[in-house]
Design a protein around this motif. Structure first.
Motif, PDB file in Angstrom:
ATOM      1  N   ALA A   1     107.903   4.182 -18.367  1.00 43.17           N
ATOM      2  CA  ALA A   1     107.029   5.042 -17.521  1.00 43.17           C
ATOM      3  C   ALA A   1     107.601   5.573 -17.608  1.00 43.17           C
ATOM      4  CB  ALA A   1     106.306   4.516 -16.060  1.00 43.17           C
ATOM      5  N   VAL A   2     106.443   7.458 -17.210  1.00 38.41           N
ATOM      6  CA  VAL A   2     106.834   8.828 -17.576  1.00 38.41           C
ATOM      7  C   VAL A   2     105.570   8.923 -16.506  1.00 38.41           C
ATOM      8  CG1 VAL A   2     106.928  11.030 -18.413  1.00 38.41           C
ATOM      9  CG2 VAL A   2     107.324   8.731 -19.356  1.00 38.41           C
ATOM     10  N   VAL A   3     106.444  10.341 -15.601  1.00 36.50           N
ATOM     11  CA  VAL A   3     105.037  11.406 -15.147  1.00 36.50           C
ATOM     12  C   VAL A   3     104.633  12.145 -15.359  1.00 36.50           C
ATOM     13  CG1 VAL A   3     104.744  12.230 -12.966  1.00 36.50           C
ATOM     14  CG2 VAL A   3     105.388  10.057 -13.157  1.00 36.50           C
ATOM     15  N   VAL A   4     103.515  12.744 -15.935  1.00 35.33           N
ATOM     16  CA  VAL A   4     103.080  14.154 -16.353  1.00 35.33           C
ATOM     17  C   VAL A   4     102.272  14.785 -15.345  1.00 35.33           C
ATOM     18  CG1 VAL A   4     102.804  15.108 -17.881  1.00 35.33           C
ATOM     19  CG2 VAL A   4     103.713  13.481 -18.727  1.00 35.33           C
ATOM     20  N   THR A   5     102.584  15.696 -14.455  1.00 36.56           N
ATOM     21  CA  THR A   5     102.096  16.566 -14.232  1.00 36.56           C
ATOM     22  C   THR A   5     101.109  17.871 -14.427  1.00 36.56           C
ATOM     23  OG1 THR A   5     103.528  18.647 -13.225  1.00 36.56           O
ATOM     24  CG2 THR A   5     103.644  16.760 -11.802  1.00 36.56           C
ATOM     25  N   GLY A   6     100.278  18.274 -14.258  1.00 38.15           N
ATOM     26  CA  GLY A   6      99.337  19.379 -14.953  1.00 38.15           C
ATOM     27  C   GLY A   6      99.096  19.275 -15.935  1.00 38.15           C
ATOM     28  N   ALA A   7      98.276  17.761 -16.041  1.00 42.60           N
ATOM     29  CA  ALA A   7      98.247  16.843 -17.451  1.00 42.60           C
ATOM     30  C   ALA A   7      96.458  16.963 -18.231  1.00 42.60           C
ATOM     31  CB  ALA A   7      98.638  14.980 -17.380  1.00 42.60           C
ATOM     32  N   SER A   8      96.234  17.803 -16.989  1.00 47.41           N
ATOM     33  CA  SER A   8      94.301  17.663 -17.446  1.00 47.41           C
ATOM     34  C   SER A   8      93.768  18.781 -18.718  1.00 47.41           C
ATOM     35  CB  SER A   8      94.175  18.844 -16.907  1.00 47.41           C
ATOM     36  OG  SER A   8      94.082  19.621 -16.235  1.00 47.41           O
ATOM     37  N   SER A   9      95.294  19.204 -19.241  1.00 51.61           N
ATOM     38  CA  SER A   9      94.899  20.503 -20.311  1.00 51.61           C
ATOM     39  C   SER A   9      96.698  21.176 -21.280  1.00 51.61           C
ATOM     40  CB  SER A   9      93.830  21.494 -19.598  1.00 51.61           C
ATOM     41  OG  SER A   9      94.697  22.940 -19.073  1.00 51.61           O
ATOM     42  N   GLY A  10      96.296  22.230 -22.377  1.00 50.97           N
ATOM     43  CA  GLY A  10      97.050  21.655 -22.720  1.00 50.97           C
ATOM     44  C   GLY A  10      98.014  21.436 -23.594  1.00 50.97           C
ATOM     45  N   ILE A  11      99.443  22.340 -22.975  1.00 54.25           N
ATOM     46  CA  ILE A  11     100.637  21.155 -22.732  1.00 54.25           C
ATOM     47  C   ILE A  11     101.232  19.851 -21.980  1.00 54.25           C
ATOM     48  CG2 ILE A  11     103.362  21.450 -22.521  1.00 54.25           C
ATOM     49  CD1 ILE A  11     103.166  24.407 -23.259  1.00 54.25           C
ATOM     50  N   GLY A  12     101.019  20.331 -20.814  1.00 53.60           N
ATOM     51  CA  GLY A  12     100.684  18.993 -20.188  1.00 53.60           C
ATOM     52  C   GLY A  12      99.393  17.556 -20.758  1.00 53.60           C
ATOM     53  N   GLN A  13      98.331  17.545 -20.999  1.00 50.51           N
ATOM     54  CA  GLN A  13      97.532  17.055 -21.817  1.00 50.51           C
ATOM     55  C   GLN A  13      98.112  15.993 -23.386  1.00 50.51           C
ATOM     56  OE1 GLN A  13      93.294  16.967 -23.492  1.00 50.51           O
ATOM     57  NE2 GLN A  13      93.078  17.338 -21.580  1.00 50.51           N
ATOM     58  N   ALA A  14      98.583  16.753 -24.086  1.00 51.95           N
ATOM     59  CA  ALA A  14      99.583  16.937 -25.191  1.00 51.95           C
ATOM     60  C   ALA A  14     100.560  16.033 -24.793  1.00 51.95           C
ATOM     61  CB  ALA A  14     100.035  18.344 -26.246  1.00 51.95           C
ATOM     62  N   THR A  15     101.212  16.113 -23.872  1.00 52.73           N
ATOM     63  CA  THR A  15     102.291  15.455 -23.796  1.00 52.73           C
ATOM     64  C   THR A  15     101.759  14.022 -23.752  1.00 52.73           C
ATOM     65  OG1 THR A  15     104.163  16.828 -23.460  1.00 52.73           O
ATOM     66  CG2 THR A  15     104.464  15.428 -22.510  1.00 52.73           C
ATOM     67  N   ALA A  16     101.105  14.046 -22.567  1.00 52.25           N
ATOM     68  CA  ALA A  16     100.429  12.474 -21.979  1.00 52.25           C
ATOM     69  C   ALA A  16      99.961  11.785 -22.718  1.00 52.25           C
ATOM     70  CB  ALA A  16      99.992  13.177 -20.893  1.00 52.25           C
ATOM     71  N   LEU A  17      99.227  12.909 -23.550  1.00 47.36           N
ATOM     72  CA  LEU A  17      98.778  12.194 -25.021  1.00 47.36           C
ATOM     73  C   LEU A  17     100.171  11.214 -26.416  1.00 47.36           C
ATOM     74  CD1 LEU A  17      95.417  13.883 -25.299  1.00 47.36           C
ATOM     75  CD2 LEU A  17      95.665  11.779 -24.749  1.00 47.36           C
ATOM     76  N   ARG A  18     100.581  12.195 -26.586  1.00 43.32           N
ATOM     77  CA  ARG A  18     101.878  11.851 -27.337  1.00 43.32           C
ATOM     78  C   ARG A  18     102.344  10.305 -26.762  1.00 43.32           C
ATOM     79  NH1 ARG A  18     103.864  14.525 -31.680  1.00 43.32           N
ATOM     80  NH2 ARG A  18     106.214  14.085 -32.186  1.00 43.32           N
ATOM     81  N   LEU A  19     103.338  10.491 -25.621  1.00 43.97           N
ATOM     82  CA  LEU A  19     104.003   9.972 -25.000  1.00 43.97           C
ATOM     83  C   LEU A  19     103.303   8.337 -24.302  1.00 43.97           C
ATOM     84  CD1 LEU A  19     105.726  11.966 -22.473  1.00 43.97           C
ATOM     85  CD2 LEU A  19     106.525  11.338 -24.867  1.00 43.97           C
ATOM     86  N   ALA A  20     102.114   8.726 -24.784  1.00 44.88           N
ATOM     87  CA  ALA A  20     101.101   7.042 -24.760  1.00 44.88           C
ATOM     88  C   ALA A  20     100.717   6.109 -25.932  1.00 44.88           C
ATOM     89  CB  ALA A  20      99.816   7.606 -23.917  1.00 44.88           C
ATOM     90  N   ARG A  21     100.689   7.317 -26.982  1.00 41.11           N
ATOM     91  CA  ARG A  21     101.077   6.803 -28.241  1.00 41.11           C
ATOM     92  C   ARG A  21     102.216   6.717 -28.974  1.00 41.11           C
ATOM     93  NH1 ARG A  21      97.371  11.388 -29.409  1.00 41.11           N
ATOM     94  NH2 ARG A  21      99.467  12.498 -29.999  1.00 41.11           N
ATOM     95  N   ARG A  22     103.486   6.251 -28.295  1.00 45.31           N
ATOM     96  CA  ARG A  22     104.202   6.516 -28.203  1.00 45.31           C
ATOM     97  C   ARG A  22     104.973   5.050 -27.730  1.00 45.31           C
ATOM     98  NH1 ARG A  22     109.627   8.653 -29.284  1.00 45.31           N
ATOM     99  NH2 ARG A  22     110.777   7.032 -29.706  1.00 45.31           N
ATOM    100  N   GLY A  23     103.824   4.845 -26.802  1.00 43.19           N
ATOM    101  CA  GLY A  23     104.538   2.874 -25.730  1.00 43.19           C
ATOM    102  C   GLY A  23     104.667   3.478 -24.755  1.00 43.19           C
ATOM    103  N   TYR A  24     104.567   4.575 -23.975  1.00 46.13           N
ATOM    104  CA  TYR A  24     104.980   4.581 -22.180  1.00 46.13           C
ATOM    105  C   TYR A  24     103.593   3.974 -21.751  1.00 46.13           C
ATOM    106  CZ  TYR A  24     109.642   6.407 -23.849  1.00 46.13           C
ATOM    107  OH  TYR A  24     110.805   6.642 -24.251  1.00 46.13           O
ATOM    108  N   GLN A  25     103.807   4.157 -20.499  1.00 46.34           N
ATOM    109  CA  GLN A  25     103.107   3.944 -19.494  1.00 46.34           C
ATOM    110  C   GLN A  25     102.950   5.751 -18.603  1.00 46.34           C
ATOM    111  OE1 GLN A  25     100.453   1.547 -18.761  1.00 46.34           O
ATOM    112  NE2 GLN A  25      99.668   1.740 -16.598  1.00 46.34           N
TER     113      GLN A  25
END
Length: 305
Positions: A9-33
């Protein structure tokens, strides 16, 4: 409890836009919760359904009860699934000359960009220690160089750099890596937000005389240029993924051509020379922009007459 089949699991704060959203989606595709933090309800709705591995969670880093609620949720849900990382990305900004910045705005920037990051880190550090996870703080080139008009934001990022260094040394023997990611110009909505806070026309005449060219220059040379020509958030997300997954990550990741160019120049040149170059360029851009706007207004007035 989440499936033990995920990579962690990974926690990403400020994930609603920009860097946070791009990071959350990338890590989710990588297989992280990915627990993707959002502050506003509408942002949470936008995140819903983007990926089966993406879990939108309400967390306002300035509201301790939401931080505590997330810690309790993770404690109960993770089970044997390790918490691999905390990406402290939530942030805000304001722009103004130091002489004229509203103190409430300054306090808000420091509360979000520094105190909020510490609050999240304190809450999740026991889980990260248990699982040998990582803390990745999203700093900025502004954490190394304070540009004119950006003093309040730079102050928060300088402070975050200090927090990152101190924490890295404090947990050195605890199996926790602490990393700073320092982007330069990134094409995100934050630039339009900060630009909207600056209105030269509404300033007092003396303030406009002293700082008008600097403000207009920063709007043109930095804010608008970054929004249109900055590196895409996905590029920063790739760097964050590397910091999370590399066996021995770097201590700092300076990202983007503008960051490398400016930091190199600041190291190479004497400080007073660098000051004159940086401020001079910004003022010239501002003066040219103001002159062009004045000319356009004169032409409009002539036509109307």
């Amino acid at each position: 409890m989440i499936s033990p089949e995920v990579m962690g699991a990974v926690v990403v704060t400020g994930a609603s836009s920009g860097i946070g959203q791009a990071t959350a989606l990338r890590l989710a595709r990588r297989g992280y919760q990915v627990y993707a933090g959002f502050r506003r309800p509408e942002a949470g709705r936008q995140l819903t359904g983007r990926s089966p591995n993406l879990v939108p969670v309400h967390v306002d880093v300035t509201e301790q009860d939401t931080v505590d609620a997330l810690r309790e949720r993770l404690t109960h849900e993770l089970g044997v699934v390790p918490l691999r990382g905390l990406v402290n990305n939530a942030g805000t900004t304001t722009a103004a000359p130091i002489e004229h910045v509203r103190l409430d705005d300054l306090r808000r920037v420091l509360e979000v960009n520094v105190v909020g990051q510490v609050a999240m880190t304190q809450a999740l550090l026991p889980l990260l220690r248990r699982d040998h996870g990582r803390v990745i703080n999203i700093s900025s080139m502004g954490g190394r160089i304070a540009g004119p008009i950006m003093g309040p934001y730079a102050a928060s990022k300088f402070a975050l750099e200090a927090v990152t260094d101190a924490l890295r040394r404090e947990v050195l023997n605890q199996g926790i890596e602490v990393v700073a990611v320092e982007p330069g110009a990134v094409a995100t909505p934050i630039w339009s937000k900060v630009d909207a806070t600056l209105d030269v026309a509404s300033m007092a005449p003396e303030a406009r005389l002293r700082y008008g060219d600097l403000i207009v220059g920063m709007q043109q040379a930095v804010f608008k240029a970054s929004a249109s020509h900055g590196v895409p958030p996905e590029e920063i997300a790739e760097v964050i993924e590397d910091a999370l997954t590399r066996r021995r990550p770097r201590i700092r990741y300076l990202v983007g051509p503008s960051a490398h160019t400016r930091v190199f120049a600041a190291r190479l040149l004497p400080s007073r020379v660098f000051d004159r170059i940086l401020t001079g360029v910004v003022r010239r851009v501002g003066a040219r922009t103001a002159a062009a706007r004045s000319g356009a207004q004169d032409t409009t007035d002539t036509k109307e007459a």
